[in-house]
Design an enzyme around this catalytic site. Sequence first.
Site, PDB file in Angstrom:
ATOM      1  N   HIS A  29       1.540   6.094   0.035  1.00 55.37           N
ATOM      2  CA  HIS A  29       2.237   7.293  -0.416  1.00 55.37           C
ATOM      3  C   HIS A  29       1.615   7.824  -1.694  1.00 55.37           C
ATOM      4  O   HIS A  29       1.222   7.068  -2.586  1.00 55.37           O
ATOM      5  CB  HIS A  29       3.740   7.034  -0.619  1.00 55.37           C
ATOM      6  CG  HIS A  29       4.069   5.892  -1.520  1.00 55.37           C
ATOM      7  ND1 HIS A  29       4.013   4.561  -1.104  1.00 55.37           N
ATOM      8  CD2 HIS A  29       4.480   5.855  -2.820  1.00 55.37           C
ATOM      9  CE1 HIS A  29       4.375   3.774  -2.093  1.00 55.37           C
ATOM     10  NE2 HIS A  29       4.652   4.522  -3.151  1.00 55.37           N
ATOM     11  N   LEU A  30       1.520   9.134  -1.758  1.00 55.34           N
ATOM     12  CA  LEU A  30       0.962   9.844  -2.897  1.00 55.34           C
ATOM     13  C   LEU A  30       2.102  10.347  -3.781  1.00 55.34           C
ATOM     14  O   LEU A  30       3.022  11.018  -3.295  1.00 55.34           O
ATOM     15  CB  LEU A  30       0.127  11.034  -2.402  1.00 55.34           C
ATOM     16  CG  LEU A  30      -0.412  12.004  -3.457  1.00 55.34           C
ATOM     17  CD1 LEU A  30      -1.483  11.325  -4.310  1.00 55.34           C
ATOM     18  CD2 LEU A  30      -0.976  13.255  -2.785  1.00 55.34           C
TER      19      LEU A  30
END
Length: 742
Positions: free
Chosen positions: A638-639
């Site tokens: 996840h960013l």
Amino acid sequence: MDMDIDENSTAKGNERRTKLIMVILVGAPGSGKSTFCELVMASSSRPWVRICQDTIGNGKSGTKAQCLKSAASALNDGKSVFVDRCNLEIEQRSEFVKLGSSLVDVHAVVLDLPAQLCISRSVKRTGHEGNLSGGKAAAVVNKMLQKKELPNLNEGFKRITFCHSETDVQSAIDTYKSLGLHDALPDGCFGQKNADKKVQLGIMRFLKKAENPAKTCSNANTNKDFPSSQTTQEKKESSCTMLSNVNKESEKGENPGVGSLENNISGSDPPTLAFPSISTSDFKFSHEKAAEIIVEMVEEFMDKLGNARLVMVDLSHGSKILSLVKAKAAKKNICSTKFFTFVGDITKLKSDGGLHCNVIANAANWRLKPGGGGVNAAIFSAAGPSLEEATKQQAKSLRPGNVVAVQLPSTSPLFNREGVTHVIHVLGPNMNPQRPNYLNNDYDEGCKLLRDAYSSLFQAFISIVKDEFKSAKGIDERLGSAPSESRKHSEDTHHKFKRAELQIPERSKKWKGTQESAEALNQNNNKISHKMSKHWGSWAQALYNTAMYPERHANIVLETSDDVVVLNDIYPKARKHLLIVARYEGLDQLADVHKEHLPLLKTMHAVGMKWIDKFIHDDASLVFRLGYHSAPSMRQLHLHVISQDFDSSHLKNKKHWNSFNTDFFRDSVDVIDEVSSHGKAIIKDDESLMSMEFRCNRCRSAHPNLPKLKTHISKCQSPFPSTLLEGGRLVNASGNSRNSLS
């Protein structure tokens, strides 16, 4: 505070068949939490420990840390736990949820009773453990309820039970009382009211201000057509008994305290095959031998099912074959969410029992004709003439041990009413001298044929799901396509599985399929990997579950595409804090990223930039940074898209600060450059980074503690460090970083 559960000590020298349970009770004072615990523990055969903060300090009020320590200790001793605290806010529950593991399922029981009732009880009671009674109780209940945040599966819970009345509470008590040492309950949300319904308004002078609607579980896991507490008749009409409850159903003729699956089934269930026992009725095959073969074949296919499941169905609660199969399956520890039994009419599983099965098996005759009574007659009758016609086009007859899979026309009542897309005709061995293909009690040949029949049945089911998935999404044509390419969504729903109902994934992100299909996809696409580089506790699976099944979490997902889901961080560390979560299997963290994932990284960055544009349009003063944690606490790549104000009550300690303001945080632009040049990202997970002193993210001045740092950064107008002002690492109203950015 991190509490580790010792997997060896919990076993206590004996291999447990099922997991321990930790039940986090959620409710205001006066909702009946302590009474709930006492009533369950008084008659349960499962060993429970009650952890109560009001008495944790040698009979006096204690701290949450003491409760966490005691809970971890009880779990290590092999005992299930009740956490008897109010737990009305997410932060109050989060540390307890983290105690969940592969050995411990975390449940929530929400005593969401009317506020007036809770206040009345609290005011009137005497001798309360926490000395909360009289006039001050009303104010305390009022204050707590205004901060109420209802539990969400996304927090890491396996099961949440909502109780809105005393009848609901009693039903939940009965459910947990009936749990034996080796029993389990199905996952999901149960008894939740409509998520759109407003929270109960204030009462009289105690609650003058309406509560804000709290976050609740996705209604994808609830079925509004069914009440939270069933009548005995409802249980008899549709009694689903999970395999872990082997010893109770035959005694009562109904579901023994297990949350009925009808409350856990919705339009978002995985591909499901319902099948009757083959050959044990009219063909007189030995029940004992048949049960052995059924369990043997189910066990063989477990690893090939992916996210699909098998359900064995019988009309009778006293079914001998069901009892035998359940007992044998329990001994082999077969996963009770991928294979279970169900009592009901196989042609009315959805309409009468709430169980949606996309494919059903028919115990056919060799002529593949209607008639003969039993399951065969019932299925042909329910499906209408179109099934017979479609069957004729496939085959004229059937040999023992073989199957014929038939796609139901959209005109079939079974398709329209029950959502059944395919019927698989299967013929087993015959031990009845009055029927064709009599084997004269040759059980060597009979067992071989029955194994062939079940093997062919399960393989046909897997092939149907695989083929329909390919047909719906055109996977063969897209295995080599870039994530950013446009995709046309099929409108033809008559002869395709409904993706929302089957949870069949878009492309290959979350599809597990058969072992063969997984290997094929891995060779062609390099996007599926079943390797786990670290152990992830149940609480850490929340992002993964959201990415794989966004339709179950519609209340928190902001955007969904083939490649990503977008959601707010549940504990935001700044005014704006989003997560762009990858929907690829096998990408647990940054260390799993390789060069073939470069298009995905660029897509994630582009999605983040799009949301930044939206935020800056509303507030031009915001400055953003996009990046990954070197060693994340949550599974699934996840960013982080996070504003640089760090103005948040959830930013509480040095680890929080340093995870975003040291080399531990890898800027998205740098990750993309490294993967493009070297095939992988540089991981900087040195533990010393988390213990570095507090330094301002602008002027880099040092501060002794977090409150002083927060005060400073709220006023600091220094330019950001030159390292951040280069290469697009910071994004402001102009769309990129500038030397004049301040």
